[in-house]
Design an enzyme around this catalytic site. Sequence first.
Site, short mmCIF file in Angstrom:
data_model
loop_
_atom_site.label_atom_id
_atom_site.label_comp_id
_atom_site.label_asym_id
_atom_site.label_seq_id
_atom_site.Cartn_x
_atom_site.Cartn_y
_atom_site.Cartn_z
N ASP A 79 35.03 43.68 35.60
CA ASP A 79 35.97 42.83 34.86
C ASP A 79 36.39 43.55 33.58
O ASP A 79 35.57 44.15 32.89
CB ASP A 79 35.32 41.48 34.53
CG ASP A 79 36.34 40.43 34.13
OD1 ASP A 79 36.52 39.46 34.90
OD2 ASP A 79 36.95 40.57 33.05
N HIS A 99 38.62 35.51 43.82
CA HIS A 99 37.63 36.45 43.28
C HIS A 99 36.35 35.71 42.95
O HIS A 99 36.37 34.58 42.47
CB HIS A 99 38.16 37.19 42.05
CG HIS A 99 38.75 36.32 40.99
ND1 HIS A 99 40.00 35.76 41.10
CD2 HIS A 99 38.26 35.91 39.79
CE1 HIS A 99 40.27 35.05 40.02
NE2 HIS A 99 39.22 35.11 39.20
N ASN A 117 36.60 30.37 40.12
CA ASN A 117 37.49 29.37 39.54
C ASN A 117 38.67 29.17 40.48
O ASN A 117 39.16 30.13 41.08
CB ASN A 117 37.99 29.82 38.17
CG ASN A 117 36.85 30.00 37.19
OD1 ASN A 117 35.95 29.18 37.10
ND2 ASN A 117 36.87 31.11 36.46
P1 5GP Z 1 39.70 33.73 36.44
O1 5GP Z 1 39.89 33.01 35.14
O2 5GP Z 1 40.97 33.80 37.24
O3 5GP Z 1 38.52 33.22 37.22
O4 5GP Z 1 39.27 35.20 36.05
C1 5GP Z 1 40.14 36.28 36.01
C2 5GP Z 1 39.35 37.47 35.50
O5 5GP Z 1 40.11 38.63 35.72
C3 5GP Z 1 39.03 37.41 34.01
O6 5GP Z 1 37.62 37.46 33.81
C4 5GP Z 1 39.75 38.63 33.43
O7 5GP Z 1 39.02 39.28 32.42
C5 5GP Z 1 39.91 39.51 34.65
N1 5GP Z 1 41.09 40.37 34.60
C6 5GP Z 1 42.36 39.99 34.29
N2 5GP Z 1 43.19 41.05 34.36
C7 5GP Z 1 42.42 42.11 34.75
C8 5GP Z 1 42.73 43.49 35.01
O8 5GP Z 1 43.86 43.95 34.89
N3 5GP Z 1 41.67 44.27 35.37
C9 5GP Z 1 40.41 43.79 35.52
N4 5GP Z 1 39.46 44.64 35.90
N5 5GP Z 1 40.09 42.50 35.28
C10 5GP Z 1 41.09 41.68 34.90
#
Ligand code: 5GP
Length: 123
Positions: free
Chosen positions: A35, A107, A94
């Site tokens: 992440d 994810h 989520n």
């Molecule tokens: P969500 O809120 O959708 O469950 O989590 C999305 C996750 O994706 C977040 O923890 C955020 O830090 C991660 N994330 C967002 N954009 C990127 C990216 O460009 N690269 C990586 N490796 N992680 C990302």
Amino acid sequence: MAYSYDPQNIFARILRGEIPNKTVVETAHTLVFHDIRPHAPVHVLAIPKGAYVNLDHFAAEASAEEIVDFHRTVAKVIADLGLAGETGYRGITNAGRDGMQEVPHYHLHILGGRLMGRLIDPA
Ligand code: 5GP
């Protein structure tokens, strides 16, 4: 539930190689990467390569091969990162508005390396 998938989401772009990532492991159907904003000493994201929006979409519509590959890969990563057994970890996914999902590609967050605290923020 019929979900529509946005092929421009950031994880789709990562899967197409348009955006770099720090890969932990890649298989035929699954990618695990770090992440970008880690919330724990270990914070990796496991994603299927297929176009699934969230857990229920993946669980309902992915092939058996994809589902097995995803979970076997997750198990291997948990072991390889030293989180299996007594050490433990937290797995989070989520979905949608109430789940406050930021990226609309399924994810599984795998977090560990510290005591994770209570399950959810009561806010
Ligand atoms: P969500 O809120 O959708 O469950 O989590 C999305 C996750 O994706 C977040 O923890 C955020 O830090 C991660 N994330 C967002 N954009 C990127 C990216 O460009 N690269 C990586 N490796 N992680 C990302």
